[in-house]
Write a protein that holds these residues in place. Sequence first.
Motif, PDB file in Angstrom:
ATOM      1  N   ILE A  62       7.452  -2.903   7.741  1.00  0.00           N
ATOM      2  CA  ILE A  62       6.127  -2.899   7.637  1.00  0.00           C
ATOM      3  C   ILE A  62       5.454  -1.507   6.948  1.00  0.00           C
ATOM      4  N   ILE A  63       6.160  -0.470   7.291  1.00  0.00           N
ATOM      5  CA  ILE A  63       5.646   0.628   6.490  1.00  0.00           C
ATOM      6  C   ILE A  63       5.827   0.406   5.098  1.00  0.00           C
ATOM      7  N   LEU A  64       7.161   0.179   4.470  1.00  0.00           N
ATOM      8  CA  LEU A  64       7.337  -0.289   3.148  1.00  0.00           C
ATOM      9  C   LEU A  64       6.547  -1.098   2.495  1.00  0.00           C
ATOM     10  N   SER A  65       5.845  -2.162   3.445  1.00  0.00           N
ATOM     11  CA  SER A  65       5.036  -3.297   2.893  1.00  0.00           C
ATOM     12  C   SER A  65       3.723  -2.593   2.355  1.00  0.00           C
ATOM     13  N   PHE A  66       3.319  -1.919   3.266  1.00  0.00           N
ATOM     14  CA  PHE A  66       2.009  -1.074   2.993  1.00  0.00           C
ATOM     15  C   PHE A  66       2.021  -0.510   1.582  1.00  0.00           C
ATOM     16  N   GLY A  67       3.027   0.480   1.369  1.00  0.00           N
ATOM     17  CA  GLY A  67       3.294   1.181   0.299  1.00  0.00           C
ATOM     18  C   GLY A  67       3.306   0.040  -0.976  1.00  0.00           C
ATOM     19  N   LEU A  68       4.029  -0.867  -0.682  1.00  0.00           N
ATOM     20  CA  LEU A  68       4.024  -1.942  -1.784  1.00  0.00           C
ATOM     21  C   LEU A  68       2.558  -2.808  -2.249  1.00  0.00           C
ATOM     22  N   LEU A  69       2.011  -2.926  -1.040  1.00  0.00           N
ATOM     23  CA  LEU A  69       0.662  -3.473  -1.005  1.00  0.00           C
ATOM     24  C   LEU A  69      -0.319  -2.675  -2.175  1.00  0.00           C
ATOM     25  N   ILE A  70      -0.190  -1.457  -1.849  1.00  0.00           N
ATOM     26  CA  ILE A  70      -1.111  -0.459  -2.754  1.00  0.00           C
ATOM     27  C   ILE A  70      -0.394  -0.068  -4.101  1.00  0.00           C
ATOM     28  N   GLY A  71       1.187   0.131  -4.038  1.00  0.00           N
ATOM     29  CA  GLY A  71       1.894   0.607  -5.187  1.00  0.00           C
ATOM     30  C   GLY A  71       1.867  -0.730  -6.295  1.00  0.00           C
ATOM     31  N   VAL A  72       2.297  -1.829  -5.721  1.00  0.00           N
ATOM     32  CA  VAL A  72       2.567  -2.861  -6.889  1.00  0.00           C
ATOM     33  C   VAL A  72       1.055  -3.386  -7.403  1.00  0.00           C
ATOM     34  N   GLY A  73      -0.268  -3.337  -6.303  1.00  0.00           N
ATOM     35  CA  GLY A  73      -1.524  -4.038  -7.044  1.00  0.00           C
ATOM     36  C   GLY A  73      -1.998  -2.700  -8.180  1.00  0.00           C
ATOM     37  N   THR A  74      -1.793  -1.253  -7.494  1.00  0.00           N
ATOM     38  CA  THR A  74      -2.407  -0.312  -8.531  1.00  0.00           C
ATOM     39  C   THR A  74      -1.473  -0.378  -9.817  1.00  0.00           C
ATOM     40  N   GLY A  75       0.124  -0.650  -9.781  1.00  0.00           N
ATOM     41  CA  GLY A  75       0.986  -0.589 -10.869  1.00  0.00           C
ATOM     42  C   GLY A  75       0.273  -1.681 -11.818  1.00  0.00           C
ATOM     43  N   SER A  76      -0.208  -2.816 -11.501  1.00  0.00           N
ATOM     44  CA  SER A  76      -0.426  -3.800 -12.408  1.00  0.00           C
ATOM     45  C   SER A  76      -2.058  -3.462 -13.098  1.00  0.00           C
ATOM     46  N   ILE A  77      -2.662  -2.777 -12.186  1.00  0.00           N
ATOM     47  CA  ILE A  77      -4.197  -2.166 -12.974  1.00  0.00           C
ATOM     48  C   ILE A  77      -3.710  -1.272 -13.853  1.00  0.00           C
ATOM     49  N   VAL A  78      -2.730  -0.262 -13.655  1.00  0.00           N
ATOM     50  CA  VAL A  78      -2.412   0.805 -14.411  1.00  0.00           C
ATOM     51  C   VAL A  78      -1.773   0.453 -15.794  1.00  0.00           C
ATOM     52  N   ILE A 101      -2.781   5.831   0.514  1.00  0.00           N
ATOM     53  CA  ILE A 101      -1.332   5.928   0.980  1.00  0.00           C
ATOM     54  C   ILE A 101      -1.312   7.273   1.990  1.00  0.00           C
ATOM     55  N   GLY A 102      -1.916   8.145   1.494  1.00  0.00           N
ATOM     56  CA  GLY A 102      -2.015   9.693   2.321  1.00  0.00           C
ATOM     57  C   GLY A 102      -2.615   9.487   3.512  1.00  0.00           C
ATOM     58  N   LEU A 103      -3.676   8.867   3.671  1.00  0.00           N
ATOM     59  CA  LEU A 103      -4.263   8.552   5.233  1.00  0.00           C
ATOM     60  C   LEU A 103      -3.570   7.571   6.056  1.00  0.00           C
ATOM     61  N   PHE A 104      -2.837   6.630   5.377  1.00  0.00           N
ATOM     62  CA  PHE A 104      -1.863   5.683   6.102  1.00  0.00           C
ATOM     63  C   PHE A 104      -0.603   6.482   6.741  1.00  0.00           C
ATOM     64  N   GLY A 105      -0.040   7.137   5.868  1.00  0.00           N
ATOM     65  CA  GLY A 105       0.975   7.914   6.253  1.00  0.00           C
ATOM     66  C   GLY A 105       0.746   9.002   7.572  1.00  0.00           C
ATOM     67  N   ILE A 106      -0.616   9.638   7.519  1.00  0.00           N
ATOM     68  CA  ILE A 106      -0.598  10.665   8.575  1.00  0.00           C
ATOM     69  C   ILE A 106      -0.854   9.790   9.754  1.00  0.00           C
ATOM     70  N   ILE A 107      -1.679   8.917   9.693  1.00  0.00           N
ATOM     71  CA  ILE A 107      -2.114   8.097  10.987  1.00  0.00           C
ATOM     72  C   ILE A 107      -0.946   7.474  11.538  1.00  0.00           C
ATOM     73  N   THR A 108      -0.074   6.887  10.929  1.00  0.00           N
ATOM     74  CA  THR A 108       1.136   6.289  11.284  1.00  0.00           C
ATOM     75  C   THR A 108       2.209   7.052  11.891  1.00  0.00           C
ATOM     76  N   SER A 109       2.376   8.135  11.199  1.00  0.00           N
ATOM     77  CA  SER A 109       3.294   9.060  11.649  1.00  0.00           C
ATOM     78  C   SER A 109       3.058   9.546  13.054  1.00  0.00           C
ATOM     79  N   ILE A 110       1.830   9.795  13.296  1.00  0.00           N
ATOM     80  CA  ILE A 110       1.142  10.515  14.448  1.00  0.00           C
ATOM     81  C   ILE A 110       1.497   9.486  15.694  1.00  0.00           C
ATOM     82  N   LEU A 111       0.795   8.230  15.433  1.00  0.00           N
ATOM     83  CA  LEU A 111       1.014   7.222  16.574  1.00  0.00           C
ATOM     84  C   LEU A 111       2.255   6.713  16.572  1.00  0.00           C
ATOM     85  N   GLY A 112       3.270   6.704  15.584  1.00  0.00           N
ATOM     86  CA  GLY A 112       4.650   6.456  15.883  1.00  0.00           C
ATOM     87  C   GLY A 112       5.289   7.474  16.755  1.00  0.00           C
ATOM     88  N   LEU A 113       5.023   8.705  16.392  1.00  0.00           N
ATOM     89  CA  LEU A 113       5.852   9.804  17.393  1.00  0.00           C
ATOM     90  C   LEU A 113       5.379   9.680  18.784  1.00  0.00           C
TER      91      LEU A 113
END
Length: 454
Positions: A62-78, A101-113
């Motif tokens: 799930i965490i990887l999927s969010f990185g790919l959601l933003i990364g693949v889409g942005t990579g195509s645009i770029v 991605i930065g906001l997602f990482g911070i929120i997910t890390s805190i909730l996960g812990l």
Amino acid sequence: MNRDYILGKEKISKALMKLSIPATIAMLVNAIYNIVDTMFIGRGVGSLGIAGLTIYLPIQIIILSFGLLIGVGTGSIVSRKLGSKDLESASIASGNLFLTIGLFGIITSILGLIFAENIVKLFGATGEVIPYATNYARAMFPGVLVFPLCVASNNLIRAEGNAKDAMNSMIIGMIANIFLDYLFIYVFKIGISGAGIATSISKGLSFLYVFYYFLKKSSIKIKPKYLKLNKDILKEMLSIGSSAFTVQISMSIVTLILNYSLYRYGGNEAISVYGIVYKLTLFIQMPLSGLIQGMQPLVGFNLGCKNISRIKETIKINLIISTLISAILTALILLTPELVVKLFTTDKVLIKESSKVLKIIIMMYPILGIYMTAVGFYQSIGKGKESLVLSLLRQIIFFIPLSLVLPSTFNLGILGIWIAFPISDFLSSLCSLLFAKWQYKKMFIPYVNKTQAS
């Protein structure tokens, strides 16, 4: 490296190899990341450790999927913006990636812990597996601060045609992970928590290389003025990246359902078997993913340049190479199933059962490249709906119903779960091939005629 020459003018086969080989190595490194943890845990902690690791797998996906959601889409645009020489728009899109991605990482890390134990229970941890899964998750969640950012950023690096740098960031992490796994599990005796700590630290080292790349080597400029959410860019990146996101999320859903179904029909041992087999299938899937990642900047860049003939040739060569690679790797594993399974465990019963299951699951992998190429092509040309439909085929439309129906309705028990894998691979590959032929006249030929007329 002359990015414009490689993407726009160099012979397709050479350009594809220059972009795909580093991407493939990077994907194999990613597979080794996962495999190293399983090897050390299997031998240093035991089968319950492997089960705990398998429980965490859908969370990681799930965490990887969010990185790919933003990364693949942005990579195509770029890649398309660089093809049309619009560096400003490429930098704006990249800024949106880093902020999101930065906001997602911070929120997910805190909730996960905070909620680690509740999360692993939700994902199928039961009985004596719960403390193993919880300890591993608590050690992994700090790494979420940088893990999805590394995944997404590597898509940007490849979009620039610098696949070697994406590869380097992952190799650094892999080498560190091997050393730290041994240190924390065997020297410091921390057990499964040590494996999670090792992985989190390794991801941090990978991120440091990514940070260095964008600071010193990238043509994309990361400035404060670009770190603002843009509604139009977000809409486009989410549309394009949705197929990659769907693939990963569907894998997470599948793994979640599997965790419950496997426990029902085979207990924790069945979960351990799948944990081992899944890691071994990565040796086939990751090279194919690397090849697709090498293909995508070529397709996206030449779409921006309106060079349709190069796009068609790229797809043709990619299909041939991906089929050869998957067939060869499948054959090698089928010839030595017990040998590769022994890397993870010394348990003779687990070795025998995992070897049998491995042979069933990878039966249709030689044709998997057809399916993956079709999904990757539609992603790279910005056709989010088409790629989304194809992405749903393998895991959601075919596998989940088959894995639920075959064990009970046909009284196959756990065997029904295992044979659902090759059946869904065959059906999804066949449908993607038919879908591409059907769509050709509807979408591709009119686009060719339009671009040629212009």
